[in-house]
Enzyme design. Structure first.
Site: not given
Length: 454
Positions: A428, A424-426
């Site tokens: 990581v 999850d780019h939010r």
């Protein structure tokens, strides 16, 4: 005395279940907590214990039926006699509502408490599209109903399911005026139908079933098979769609030499003291993941949008994806970071066996903080796994292949694997995801390194 057993909420808040099979027949004598049926929820197949001891009077559904929580499953004849007339109340006092003791079922928690309030209180909802409640419906409500204004009592949403709420809306009935007939307090379709009959609301005519059945099916229908979307597969599909369109997924891959891990696994399999423990590559990968998560906590976190917080877990509840006949499920190994390699291997073996038998309990699939999935068992090298909702990362384990590989300055045949990490780019960043993947691979390239990690 006849006692109805209604489908209980099995602890997941799921609105319905499918009856897989009866374990009893009409006329059978059953004991308290004897398993009487198997039902499939959106997460697992569950055995239902009997809440009564007695004789089976009537089975209200057949295998394959989808049953809403609160619907009657089976009626028992318990042989109990009604309360004696000598227990009548003293003259001049209100007669208390008869209190039926509901047995406590194994696995369902404490029996539900009945409200101490003798009369149901119907509330007036704040105006919908018209800004007011239909007075004709209120006038037709039971005479013992007490109408309160929002100022007197906070408006609560009646407990029901989406199909029942839609059915009531189509009839123009406010669910706040409908009495739940079951002990669960859940308003069912039959409750709405009973109320509709009471107030004189007639449901719209349905298409004639016989006429519909006599209509010849299109020719192409004989060339396809149709399977209802339900159970585990329906739940998995909803979860994956929710995950894909909620969390911004990023995937990264790493191919590396895993020869030393394969030699370790082979030596452990040959160790007679470990006979009976199936220590394979997945167990070593799971151990490496637990160690790497301790050094990369952003992968062991969740995005709490409601609270506006990022929650980092200081423990690892490791989900291990398992393919079953009913679809993909992800049982969880609780506190996996505290287990030894042998204990992890045993836990993975056990959850796989339980999953294949269809007996994974709903509670066993809750609370995961990170997951792994093994598509290498199908000979697949790499993929882009979708996150389990609420988790920051999932690691895909590819197949181990013998390849020409650079080793100590020369080309040699080595065991090679590809790991696929989705995150999850939010939560990581790319650098954090890459460091985690390199950490896992580093342990698998040289398992002895694990001795240096904390």
């Amino acid at each position: 005395m006849a006692q109805d057993f209604r489908l209980p909420d099995l602890g997941e808040g799921l609105p319905e279940a499918e009856l897989v099979q009866w374990l009893i027949a009409e006329g059978d004598t059953v004991t308290l907590n004897q398993n009487i049926a198997e039902v499939e929820t959106a997460k697992a197949v569950v055995e239902l214990p009997s809440p009564f001891a007695g004789t089976v009077g009537k089975l209200h559904h057949a295998a394959g039926d989808t049953i809403e929580v609160g619907e009657v499953l089976v009626t028992f004849d318990t042989g109990d006699e009604p309360a004696a007339a000598s227990s009548a109340p003293v003259a001049g006092t209100a007669e208390p509502e008869e209190e039926k003791a509901t047995p406590n079922l194994v696995g369902y928690g404490a029996a539900p408490r009945k409200s101490a309030r003798p009369q149901r209180r119907a509330r007036v909802a704040r105006g919908g599209a018209t800004g007011a409640t239909d007075t004709a419906v209120l006038e037709a409500a039971p005479h013992d109903a007490i109408v309160e204004t929002p100022a007197e009592r906070p408006v609560e949403r009646p407990r029901s399911t989406p199909p029942v709420r839609k059915f009531a809306k189509d009839l123009g009935i406010d669910l706040a005026l409908v009495e739940a007939g079951g002990v669960t307090g859940l308003i069912t379709r039959s409750d709405v139908e009973a109320y509709a009959a009471h107030v004189g609301v007639v449901p719209a005519a349905q298409p004639d079933a016989a006429a519909a059945a006599s209509t010849p099916a299109p020719r192409d229908e004989a060339r396809v098979s149709r399977t209802p979307i339900r159970g585990v597969r329906k739940h998995t599909a909803e979860a994956m769609v929710r995950s894909a369109f909620t969390a911004p997924h990023v995937s990264t891959f790493h191919t590396f030499d895993i020869t030393k891990t394969m030699r370790l696994v082979a030596s452990l399999k040959a160790d007679r003291s470990l006979e009976g423990h199936r220590i394979g590559v997945m167990a070593v990968v799971a151990k490496a993941v637990c160690l790497a998560l301790g050094r990369n906590p952003s992968l062991n976190a969740k995005w709490d949008a409601e609270a506006g917080e990022i929650v980092e877990h200081h423990y690892v509840n490791l989900g291990v994806a398992a393919a079953t006949d009913r679809g993909l499920i992800v049982p969880v190994i609780t506190d996996a970071d505290t287990l030894t390699l042998v204990e992890l291997a045993d836990a993975i073996t056990e959850l796989a066996q339980v999953a294949r038998s269809g007996r994974t309990a709903p509670a066993a699939m809750m609370g995961g903080t990170f997951s792994i999935t093994n598509f290498g068992v199908f000979g697949i090298e790499a993929g882009t796994p979708i996150l389990n909702p609420g988790e920051a990362g999932i690691l895909g384990v590819g197949s181990v292949q013998r390849r020409p590989w650079e080793h100590k300055g020369k080309i040699a045949l080595r065991d090679v694997m590809t790991l696929s990490l989705s995150f999850d780019h939010r939560l990581v960043d790319g650098a954090e995801g890459s460091r985690f993947l390199v950490d896992v691979a580093g342990i698998l390239q040289d398992p002895g390194r694990a001795m240096l990690l904390r």
